[in-house]
Design a protein around this motif. Structure first.
Motif, PDB file in Angstrom:
ATOM      1  N   SER A 217     146.513  10.308  54.755  1.00  0.00           N
ATOM      2  CA  SER A 217     147.158   9.075  54.293  1.00  0.00           C
ATOM      3  C   SER A 217     148.389   8.712  55.114  1.00  0.00           C
ATOM      4  O   SER A 217     148.809   7.559  55.115  1.00  0.00           O
ATOM      5  CB  SER A 217     147.570   9.204  52.823  1.00  0.00           C
ATOM      6  OG  SER A 217     146.439   9.316  52.006  1.00  0.00           O
ATOM      7  N   LEU A 218     148.949   9.681  55.804  1.00  0.00           N
ATOM      8  CA  LEU A 218     150.105   9.392  56.655  1.00  0.00           C
ATOM      9  C   LEU A 218     149.746   8.393  57.759  1.00  0.00           C
ATOM     10  O   LEU A 218     150.602   7.669  58.249  1.00  0.00           O
ATOM     11  CB  LEU A 218     150.662  10.675  57.280  1.00  0.00           C
ATOM     12  CG  LEU A 218     151.347  11.638  56.321  1.00  0.00           C
ATOM     13  CD1 LEU A 218     151.636  12.963  57.017  1.00  0.00           C
ATOM     14  CD2 LEU A 218     152.631  11.024  55.766  1.00  0.00           C
TER      15      LEU A 218
ATOM     16  N   ILE B 252     146.490  13.052  62.378  1.00  0.00           N
ATOM     17  CA  ILE B 252     145.088  13.068  62.814  1.00  0.00           C
ATOM     18  C   ILE B 252     144.848  14.297  63.693  1.00  0.00           C
ATOM     19  O   ILE B 252     143.842  14.995  63.533  1.00  0.00           O
ATOM     20  CB  ILE B 252     144.727  11.783  63.582  1.00  0.00           C
ATOM     21  CG1 ILE B 252     144.966  10.543  62.729  1.00  0.00           C
ATOM     22  CG2 ILE B 252     143.305  11.833  64.127  1.00  0.00           C
ATOM     23  CD1 ILE B 252     144.176  10.469  61.467  1.00  0.00           C
ATOM     24  N   ASP B 253     145.774  14.564  64.602  1.00  0.00           N
ATOM     25  CA  ASP B 253     145.647  15.733  65.475  1.00  0.00           C
ATOM     26  C   ASP B 253     145.600  17.022  64.662  1.00  0.00           C
ATOM     27  O   ASP B 253     144.814  17.928  64.968  1.00  0.00           O
ATOM     28  CB  ASP B 253     146.799  15.786  66.479  1.00  0.00           C
ATOM     29  CG  ASP B 253     146.735  14.675  67.513  1.00  0.00           C
ATOM     30  OD1 ASP B 253     145.661  14.053  67.682  1.00  0.00           O
ATOM     31  OD2 ASP B 253     147.779  14.418  68.156  1.00  0.00           O
TER      32      ASP B 253
ATOM     33  N   ALA C 251     138.637  14.377  55.112  1.00  0.00           N
ATOM     34  CA  ALA C 251     139.931  13.692  55.144  1.00  0.00           C
ATOM     35  C   ALA C 251     140.029  12.790  56.372  1.00  0.00           C
ATOM     36  O   ALA C 251     140.522  11.662  56.289  1.00  0.00           O
ATOM     37  CB  ALA C 251     141.066  14.708  55.129  1.00  0.00           C
ATOM     38  N   LEU C 252     139.531  13.270  57.495  1.00  0.00           N
ATOM     39  CA  LEU C 252     139.519  12.437  58.712  1.00  0.00           C
ATOM     40  C   LEU C 252     138.714  11.165  58.496  1.00  0.00           C
ATOM     41  O   LEU C 252     139.133  10.076  58.893  1.00  0.00           O
ATOM     42  CB  LEU C 252     138.918  13.214  59.885  1.00  0.00           C
ATOM     43  CG  LEU C 252     139.836  14.143  60.635  1.00  0.00           C
ATOM     44  CD1 LEU C 252     139.034  15.065  61.544  1.00  0.00           C
ATOM     45  CD2 LEU C 252     140.852  13.350  61.436  1.00  0.00           C
ATOM     46  N   ALA C 253     137.563  11.299  57.866  1.00  0.00           N
ATOM     47  CA  ALA C 253     136.710  10.133  57.625  1.00  0.00           C
ATOM     48  C   ALA C 253     137.403   9.114  56.728  1.00  0.00           C
ATOM     49  O   ALA C 253     137.160   7.914  56.860  1.00  0.00           O
ATOM     50  CB  ALA C 253     135.380  10.569  57.025  1.00  0.00           C
TER      51      ALA C 253
ATOM     52  N   LEU D 259     137.285   7.719  66.188  1.00  0.00           N
ATOM     53  CA  LEU D 259     137.668   8.907  65.428  1.00  0.00           C
ATOM     54  C   LEU D 259     136.463   9.815  65.199  1.00  0.00           C
ATOM     55  O   LEU D 259     136.579  11.041  65.270  1.00  0.00           O
ATOM     56  CB  LEU D 259     138.313   8.522  64.099  1.00  0.00           C
ATOM     57  CG  LEU D 259     138.869   9.684  63.285  1.00  0.00           C
ATOM     58  CD1 LEU D 259     139.862  10.512  64.084  1.00  0.00           C
ATOM     59  CD2 LEU D 259     139.510   9.162  62.012  1.00  0.00           C
ATOM     60  N   TYR D 260     135.313   9.235  64.936  1.00  0.00           N
ATOM     61  CA  TYR D 260     134.100  10.035  64.786  1.00  0.00           C
ATOM     62  C   TYR D 260     133.854  10.852  66.052  1.00  0.00           C
ATOM     63  O   TYR D 260     133.565  12.061  65.981  1.00  0.00           O
ATOM     64  CB  TYR D 260     132.887   9.148  64.487  1.00  0.00           C
ATOM     65  CG  TYR D 260     131.586   9.917  64.564  1.00  0.00           C
ATOM     66  CD1 TYR D 260     131.214  10.756  63.521  1.00  0.00           C
ATOM     67  CD2 TYR D 260     130.770   9.834  65.679  1.00  0.00           C
ATOM     68  CE1 TYR D 260     130.038  11.488  63.583  1.00  0.00           C
ATOM     69  CE2 TYR D 260     129.587  10.563  65.751  1.00  0.00           C
ATOM     70  CZ  TYR D 260     129.228  11.386  64.708  1.00  0.00           C
ATOM     71  OH  TYR D 260     128.063  12.117  64.775  1.00  0.00           O
TER      72      TYR D 260
END
Length: 188
Positions: free
Chosen positions: A121-122, A128-129, A149-151, A159-160
């Motif tokens: 959520s940030l 993301i890293d 969470a990434l999705a 991102l995928y």
């Protein structure tokens, strides 16, 4: 206005209490922080109300508010989840180390999903890293939750592809990646 907001923070309806907490962040410059502290410390049957109070504290008191919100990680599971939600929604860079530090404790309490979603959520590159690193290096359950969470970030194809590259050496996570991003195992 502070007296009116105090009454609304005690309203019988949870959506009214949550809205009142948001309103304090806008109208409560003078005296709003103690009001929010009191409501957050008193707790609420609806965790979202506490999260809104904590998020408003972060908006009104950026310096000292961070330590106050982080103290909720030690107040039980519902309070810890509210703190994580508030930190994630704050989108503050200085919230990431707090959430990362809480992740290990959260995992032992069955709250790793909450911690990872708060990190996502940030919506920050470093968050993301971190999620990509967790997917690449952590044991299966935590790695799968990191992929989910990434999705949730909604970064699309780019991102995928980053997630796919991160788990390239972990074929056991290929299905989890597909499920998280809504694709079949072949990546289609």
């Amino acid at each position: 206005a502070a007296a009116d907001l105090a009454h609304l923070l005690a309203d019988p309806e949870a959506p009214v209490r949550a809205s009142a907490a948001r309103a304090v962040a806008v109208h409560g410059r003078d005296g709003g922080v103690p009001l929010l502290h009191l409501k957050a410390l008193a707790g609420d049957a609806e965790p979202r109300v506490v999260a809104e109070c904590l998020l408003s504290v972060l908006r009104l008191d950026p310096g000292d508010g961070l330590a106050f919100v982080a103290s909720f990680f030690d107040r039980g599971d519902a309070a810890a989840e509210a703190a994580a939600v508030a930190l994630g929604e704050s989108r503050r860079a200085d919230a990431l180390p707090l959430l990362r530090g809480w992740l290990d404790r959260a995992s032992h309490r069955g709250l790793s999903r909450t911690a990872l979603l708060a990190i996502a959520s940030l919506r920050r590159d470093e968050a993301i890293d971190l999620l990509l690193e967790l997917a690449r290096e952590e044991p299966g359950p935590l790695a799968r939750e990191a992929l989910s969470a990434l999705a949730s970030v909604g970064g699309g194809e780019a991102l995928y592809e980053r997630a796919r590259a991160a788990i390239e050496a972990r074929p056991e996570l290929k299905d989890a990646l597909g499920r998280a991003f809504g694709r079949d195992a072949s990546g289609e």
